[in-house]
Design an enzyme around this catalytic site. Sequence first.
Site, mmCIF file in Angstrom:
data_model
loop_
_atom_site.group_PDB
_atom_site.id
_atom_site.type_symbol
_atom_site.label_atom_id
_atom_site.label_comp_id
_atom_site.label_asym_id
_atom_site.label_seq_id
_atom_site.Cartn_x
_atom_site.Cartn_y
_atom_site.Cartn_z
ATOM 1 N N ASP A 212 0.834 -1.202 0.000
ATOM 2 C CA ASP A 212 0.000 0.000 0.000
ATOM 3 C C ASP A 212 0.869 1.252 0.000
ATOM 4 O OD1 ASP A 212 -2.698 1.298 0.553
ATOM 5 O OD2 ASP A 212 -1.542 2.042 2.261
ATOM 6 N N GLU A 248 1.607 -0.439 -4.945
ATOM 7 C CA GLU A 248 0.589 0.542 -5.343
ATOM 8 C C GLU A 248 1.264 1.880 -5.615
ATOM 9 O OE1 GLU A 248 -3.107 3.303 -4.129
ATOM 10 O OE2 GLU A 248 -1.451 2.905 -2.784
HETATM 11 C C1 AAO Z 1 -9.004 9.094 5.700
HETATM 12 C C2 AAO Z 1 -9.791 10.358 5.332
HETATM 13 C C3 AAO Z 1 -8.854 11.543 5.221
HETATM 14 C C4 AAO Z 1 -8.106 11.720 6.546
HETATM 15 C C5 AAO Z 1 -7.370 10.430 6.878
HETATM 16 C C6 AAO Z 1 -6.695 10.482 8.211
HETATM 17 O O1 AAO Z 1 -10.462 10.151 4.099
HETATM 18 O O2 AAO Z 1 -9.625 12.702 4.951
HETATM 19 O O3 AAO Z 1 -7.175 12.759 6.424
HETATM 20 O O4 AAO Z 1 -8.303 9.334 6.915
HETATM 21 O O5 AAO Z 1 -7.625 10.787 9.193
HETATM 22 C C7 AAO Z 1 -7.663 5.197 2.431
HETATM 23 C C8 AAO Z 1 -8.676 6.239 1.993
HETATM 24 C C9 AAO Z 1 -8.394 7.591 2.602
HETATM 25 C C10 AAO Z 1 -8.270 7.474 4.113
HETATM 26 C C11 AAO Z 1 -7.105 6.533 4.356
HETATM 27 C C12 AAO Z 1 -6.796 6.351 5.846
HETATM 28 O O6 AAO Z 1 -8.674 6.325 0.583
HETATM 29 O O7 AAO Z 1 -9.497 8.447 2.286
HETATM 30 O O8 AAO Z 1 -8.055 8.757 4.676
HETATM 31 O O9 AAO Z 1 -7.448 5.243 3.830
HETATM 32 O O10 AAO Z 1 -7.876 5.875 6.521
HETATM 33 C C13 AAO Z 1 -3.061 8.745 -2.890
HETATM 34 C C14 AAO Z 1 -1.967 7.737 -2.586
HETATM 35 C C15 AAO Z 1 -2.432 6.302 -2.666
HETATM 36 C C16 AAO Z 1 -3.725 6.088 -1.891
HETATM 37 C C17 AAO Z 1 -4.745 7.064 -2.443
HETATM 38 C C18 AAO Z 1 -6.092 6.947 -1.739
HETATM 39 O O11 AAO Z 1 -0.875 7.931 -3.465
HETATM 40 O O12 AAO Z 1 -1.417 5.491 -2.118
HETATM 41 O O13 AAO Z 1 -4.271 8.411 -2.242
HETATM 42 N N1 AAO Z 1 -4.178 4.694 -1.941
HETATM 43 C C19 AAO Z 1 -3.865 3.754 -0.832
HETATM 44 C C20 AAO Z 1 -5.046 2.862 -0.507
HETATM 45 C C21 AAO Z 1 -6.150 3.681 0.132
HETATM 46 C C22 AAO Z 1 -5.665 4.231 1.459
HETATM 47 C C23 AAO Z 1 -4.248 4.579 1.483
HETATM 48 C C24 AAO Z 1 -3.405 4.382 0.407
HETATM 49 C C25 AAO Z 1 -3.672 5.006 2.773
HETATM 50 O O14 AAO Z 1 -5.454 2.176 -1.638
HETATM 51 O O15 AAO Z 1 -7.320 2.926 0.303
HETATM 52 O O16 AAO Z 1 -6.427 5.432 1.767
HETATM 53 O O17 AAO Z 1 -3.264 3.801 3.418
HETATM 54 C C26 AAO Z 1 -3.116 12.004 -7.009
HETATM 55 C C27 AAO Z 1 -1.867 11.206 -6.738
HETATM 56 C C28 AAO Z 1 -2.140 9.900 -6.079
HETATM 57 C C29 AAO Z 1 -3.025 10.108 -4.869
HETATM 58 C C30 AAO Z 1 -4.325 10.802 -5.343
HETATM 59 C C31 AAO Z 1 -5.330 10.974 -4.232
HETATM 60 O O18 AAO Z 1 -3.852 11.410 -8.069
HETATM 61 O O19 AAO Z 1 -1.216 10.960 -7.959
HETATM 62 O O20 AAO Z 1 -0.924 9.332 -5.671
HETATM 63 O O21 AAO Z 1 -3.323 8.829 -4.300
HETATM 64 O O22 AAO Z 1 -3.965 12.051 -5.885
HETATM 65 O O23 AAO Z 1 -4.870 11.883 -3.315
HETATM 66 C C32 AAO Z 1 -5.749 12.956 -11.456
HETATM 67 C C33 AAO Z 1 -4.244 12.761 -11.460
HETATM 68 C C34 AAO Z 1 -3.854 11.757 -10.388
HETATM 69 C C35 AAO Z 1 -4.308 12.290 -9.100
HETATM 70 C C36 AAO Z 1 -5.805 12.387 -9.169
HETATM 71 C C37 AAO Z 1 -6.448 12.821 -7.896
HETATM 72 O O24 AAO Z 1 -6.414 11.774 -11.859
HETATM 73 O O25 AAO Z 1 -3.874 12.287 -12.735
HETATM 74 O O26 AAO Z 1 -2.461 11.531 -10.385
HETATM 75 O O27 AAO Z 1 -6.178 13.307 -10.171
HETATM 76 O O28 AAO Z 1 -6.049 14.130 -7.588
#
Ligand code: AAO
Length: 512
Positions: A212, A248
Site C-alpha cells: 500500500d 501501489e
Molecule cells: C481518511 C480520510 C482523510 C483523513 C485520513 C486520516 O479520508 O480525509 O485525512 O483518513 O484521518 C484510504 C482512503 C483515505 C483514508 C485513508 C486512511 O482512501 O481516504 O483517509 O485510507 O484511513 C493517494 C496515494 C495512494 C492512496 C490514495 C487513496 O498515493 O497510495 O491516495 N491509496 C492507498 C489505498 C487507500 C488508502 C491509502 C493508500 C492510505 O489504496 O485505500 O487510503 O493507506 C493524485 C496522486 C495519487 C493520490 C491521489 C489521491 O492522483 O497521484 O498518488 O493517491 O492524488 O490523493 C488525477 C491525477 C492523479 C491524481 C488524481 C487525484 O487523476 O492524474 O495523479 O487526479 O487528484
Amino acid sequence: MRILFLLATVALGWAQYNPNTRPGRTSIVHLFEWSWTDIALECERYLAPNGFGGVQISPPSENVIITNPWRPWWERYQPISYKLCSRSGNEDEFIDMVTRCNNVSVHIYVDAVINHMCASGLGSENNATCGSYFNAKTRDFPAVPYSGWDFNDGKCKTGSGGIDNYGDLEQVRDCRLVSLLDLALEKDYVRSKIAEYMNYLIDIGVAGFRIDAAKHMWPGDMKAILDKLKDLNTDWFSLGSRPFIYQEVIDLGGESIKSSEYFGNGRVTEFKYGAKLGTVIRKWNGEKMAYLRNWGEGWAFMPSDKALVFVDNHDNQRGHGAGGASVLTFWDPRQYKMATGFMLAHPYGFTRVMSSFRWPRYFQNGKDINDWVGPPSFEDGTTKPVTINPDTTCGNDWVCEHRWRQIRNMVIFRNVVDGQPFSNWWDNNSNQVAFGRGNKGFIVFNNDDWYLNVTLQTGLPAGTYCDVISGQKNDDYCTGLEIDVANDGTANFQISNNDEDTFIAIHVDAKM
Ligand code: AAO
C-alpha cells in the site's frame, strides 16, 4: 560456488514478479472487506473449482476503530500494530483461511500497510481492533513498539507536515499522506519491525503482498525491507520461492514519481489501464475500440511483465485515489463486463478481478458523499456474512462480480489461453473488434450502436464451440450460443447491439 550464488541472485530478482499462482491459474480476485471465514469457504467452494489463482485480502493488521463516520472501510488503512485482528477476523481465523485456501491451491496476497500508522491527531481516547493502547499525538504505539524516533516528523519540509504538492517527490515520500503518521523507513529498526510482520505472514503461508502507498516510500527503503523477507513456506511452495510483490504506485503521468522507479522491487499497479479502458468502452474523448489494436505498451503503459492490471479498485470505484470518472465499476454492469472480458482475454499484465460490496451511493455536486461507507454490517459493526443465493449470486449486498457468469468464465478463458500469442485482430474501424489467442481462444465485441454480422479467421480448430458469455458448456450441453468454426478456421459471428451482453468468447475447453 560463484555460479550457485549467481543463480540464487537471478532467482531472487525474478521471483518477485512471479505471482506464485499454481500453473494454469492466471488471475487473482480482491475480496474487498470479506471476513477470513468467508474467504476460506469461497476458496473451497468456488475459487478453486473455477480456476482462480488467489485472493487479495483487506489489511489484516490491527487498526484504529473510527466511529465518526461510523466504521468507514478506510479505517483499515490506519494501523495501530501488526497484530492480526481486524474486522475480517482474528489470528486463528486468519491462519485457518490461509491453510484452507492453500490446500486447494488458491493463494493469499496481503494488503500490507507499512508506509504509515494512523492519523496524527488520534489520542488514547480512541480504540483499536485488538484493544492495543496507542496515542498518535505522542507517537506512542507500544504494541509494535514504535515511538517518536520512528517517524518522519523531522524530515518532512512542508509547513503543514503533510503532502501539499505531488510534484515534489521529497514531500510525497517524507511527509504525511492525508495526515497519516509517516514511518521513518530509513531506520533499520523500523524496517526490521515491518519485515518481522511480513515474515510472520509468510510463515503462515501467504504468497505475496500488495504494498500500500508504495509511491510514498523511497524505492531503496522498500528494497531494504524486501531483502529481509524469507522464502515462502515450503508446505505449499517450492523451495526458494520468493513472495510476489506488487506496489501501489499511481502514475498517470505528469508527476515527478514514475512507476519505473519501483520495477527493481517487483510489479507495479498500472493505473492507466483502467482509466483508459473505461474511456474507450464509454467512447469518451473520441476513443473507440478499434484503437485497442496495440493495447498495452503501445499505449505507453509499463512493460507487461511488470504490470498488475485491473478495471477498477477499492479506491477508484468510489472516487478515492486516481483514475477519475471514466473508471468502470459494477454500477455500470454491461460496460463493466465488456471491460473485464477484454482485460481477461488480452495478454497484457497480471490480472486482478474486483469483488465489491454495494453501498448507498449518493452524489452531491459530483462527489459521492457516501464514499466512506464500510462493508455490509450489523448494528454493532460486525461484518455481515456473504450469503449465497440459489442462483449462485451473493446476498447481503455483496456484489461478487467474480461470480458473474461472464466474468468467471473469462477468468477460465484466460487460463485456457495462457501463453498463447495475441492473434487475428480484426476491427471495423469503429467499436466492433475481435482477436484470438493463438489456436486456443477467440473473442468478439460489438460496442457500436448497430448490428454486427461478420465472418472472421479465429485460428481455432474446426468444430462447434459454446459461447462462454451468453452461457457455457455443461457436460455435453451448451446453455448459450453455439459458434461453428469451419475447416479453414473461419466462423460467422452475429451480435445485436441490444443483446444482454454484446460480446462472444469461445475457447478450446468449451468445444462441443
Ligand atoms: C481518511 C480520510 C482523510 C483523513 C485520513 C486520516 O479520508 O480525509 O485525512 O483518513 O484521518 C484510504 C482512503 C483515505 C483514508 C485513508 C486512511 O482512501 O481516504 O483517509 O485510507 O484511513 C493517494 C496515494 C495512494 C492512496 C490514495 C487513496 O498515493 O497510495 O491516495 N491509496 C492507498 C489505498 C487507500 C488508502 C491509502 C493508500 C492510505 O489504496 O485505500 O487510503 O493507506 C493524485 C496522486 C495519487 C493520490 C491521489 C489521491 O492522483 O497521484 O498518488 O493517491 O492524488 O490523493 C488525477 C491525477 C492523479 C491524481 C488524481 C487525484 O487523476 O492524474 O495523479 O487526479 O487528484
